[in-house]
Design an enzyme around this catalytic site. Structure first.
Site, PDB file in Angstrom:
ATOM      1  N   ASP A  14     -10.805 -87.364  24.591  1.00  0.00           N
ATOM      2  CA  ASP A  14     -12.209 -87.194  24.968  1.00  0.00           C
ATOM      3  C   ASP A  14     -12.983 -88.432  24.513  1.00  0.00           C
ATOM      4  OD1 ASP A  14     -14.581 -86.184  25.841  1.00  0.00           O
ATOM      5  OD2 ASP A  14     -14.592 -84.413  24.561  1.00  0.00           O
ATOM      6  N   ASP A 107     -14.728 -87.845  31.563  1.00  0.00           N
ATOM      7  CA  ASP A 107     -14.468 -88.461  30.259  1.00  0.00           C
ATOM      8  C   ASP A 107     -13.450 -87.691  29.421  1.00  0.00           C
ATOM      9  OD1 ASP A 107     -16.007 -86.243  29.802  1.00  0.00           O
ATOM     10  OD2 ASP A 107     -17.524 -87.246  28.581  1.00  0.00           O
ATOM     11  N   GLU A 108     -12.635 -86.862  30.077  1.00  0.00           N
ATOM     12  CA  GLU A 108     -11.742 -85.974  29.326  1.00  0.00           C
ATOM     13  C   GLU A 108     -10.387 -85.877  30.023  1.00  0.00           C
ATOM     14  OE1 GLU A 108     -12.060 -81.390  27.580  1.00  0.00           O
ATOM     15  OE2 GLU A 108     -13.392 -82.074  29.183  1.00  0.00           O
TER      16      GLU A 108
END
Length: 384
Positions: A14, A107-108
């Site tokens: 993350d 974003d993960e």
């Protein structure tokens, strides 16, 4: 003798305060100050720096409330193009290295390293991958590693900011035990308040509560929650494929020369794929248009765009691609549009640039389509 199933090894990555971190690359003056990235006056906070969180600011909070809590904070609207660019950079680094990965959002990421211990140390490999991402993007990123996706994700949260943590096999329940019930993904405010009303505040207390009582208090989810409290989760890492897309095509019964009609059809098709995109809670990072002529000569063109799921942003790009492709005064046999490079959690990712008005508008439109059919609401006019 039956072969035993290998113990799963899952890493969760993350990017820390992703939008804030990208903004700080472009403007070092933002480093160390309370920075809030979000929509306009009536919008909501998408993400904020750790300095802003000390004032009680958090994601999805109305901007006006954030300003009251943190009057000295720096508020910016965000840069979708930059965020999309850096998301693609990280995706490519992971894709080049990982045997199997899932892009859970902009974003993960999840990486499945099950069985790879025969070839290398998965934990050290993941540490090295994290360092490569930091070196090449200059962005902070955290990861957690465990035997399933849920525990790995919770471990990532515990490792932040800009750190990493491994929860070894057999230690999942012990790791979770002291944490607040809200740390379990899927436990919202209402469920948390219900659990607290009967004295359950930690994950250990969930694990020690009879399943029948949990089911009585919060319904069928109580059984699943009990298993989660024991560190058990069966979710798989869904392979990420850039080729995955949402598309539609129209082959005309008679070749079409009327440009206005072609534009109207393109708008209608774009609305259709945009609706499907939002129904799946996804965003698209690439738009393509295809034209086929009567002689079956077929041309297509695509362009990478800031991640979006909204018709009013996709339609102008689709029109531009059409005009780049279209051979003037030539009839068209087939017209198509495709949205690809899909990423999940559109509503979460959209927070940084949506106003409440725009969000509510599209929700109302989609609700009408769900109730009365996809053609219930159509955009007026297809001309340039």
């Amino acid at each position: 003798m039956a072969a035993t199933t290998p113990q799963r090894i899952i890493a969760h990555f993350d990017l820390d305060a992703f939008f804030v971190s990208v903004e700080r690359l472009f403007n070092p003056a933002y480093i160390g100050v309370p920075l809030i990235v979000g929509g306009k006056e009536r919008g909501v906070v998408s993400t904020c720096s750790y300095e802003a969180r000390q004032y009680g600011v958090h994601s999805a909070m109305p901007i006006q409330q954030a300003k009251r809590l943190c009057p000295n904070g720096i508020f910016i609207g965000g840069n979708r193009a930059a965020y999309s660019h850096y998301s693609r950079m990280v995706t490519q680094i992971i894709a080049d290295k990982a045997p199997l990965f899932e892009k859970a959002s902009i974003d993960e990421f999840y990486i499945d390293l099950t069985g790879m211990e025969r070839f290398f140390d998965p934990f050290q490999w993941t540490i090295d991958l994290r360092q490569q991402i930091i070196n090449e993007t200059k962005l902070p990123i955290s990861f957690g590693m465990s035997t399933n996706k849920m525990v790995a994700k919770i471990a990532t949260d515990a490792a932040k900011p800009n750190g990493y943590l491994q929860v070894p096999f057999g230690m999942e329940k012990e790791f979770l035990a002291p944490l607040a019930v809200g740390k379990i993904p899927g436990v919202g405010k209402n469920t948390q308040q219900t659990l607290e009303s009967i004295g359950i505040k930690t994950i250990r207390q969930i694990a020690e509560t009879p399943v029948a009582l949990l089911e009585k208090v919060i319904g069928k989810y109580g059984v699943e929650l009990w298993h989660k409290a024991h560190g058990k989760h069966e979710g798989i890492v869904a392979p990420y494929h850039e080729a995955k897309s949402i598309s539609t095509e129209r082959t005309f019964e008679e070749n079409v020369l009327d440009l206005d009609r072609l534009m109207a059809e393109l708008v209608t098709m774009t609305e259709r794929v945009g609706y499907e995109l939002r129904q799946e809670d996804k965003m698209a990072g690439c738009i393509a248009v295809k034209i086929r002529y009567p002689n079956f000569d077929t041309n297509s063109r695509q362009i990478a765009v800031p991640y979006t799921c909204y018709d009013d942003e996709i339609i102008p790009i689709a029109k531009e691609l059409f005009h780049q492709l279209y051979k003037k005064n030539q009839p068209v046999r087939l017209l198509g549009i495709r949205l690809s490079e899909l990423t999940n959690h559109a509503q979460q990712t959209n927070l940084f640039y949506n106003t409440e008005k725009k969000t509510d508008l599209y929700k109302a439109i989609d609700d009408l389509k769900n109730k009365f059919g996809k053609l219930a609401v159509k955009r007026g006019g297809g001309k340039n």
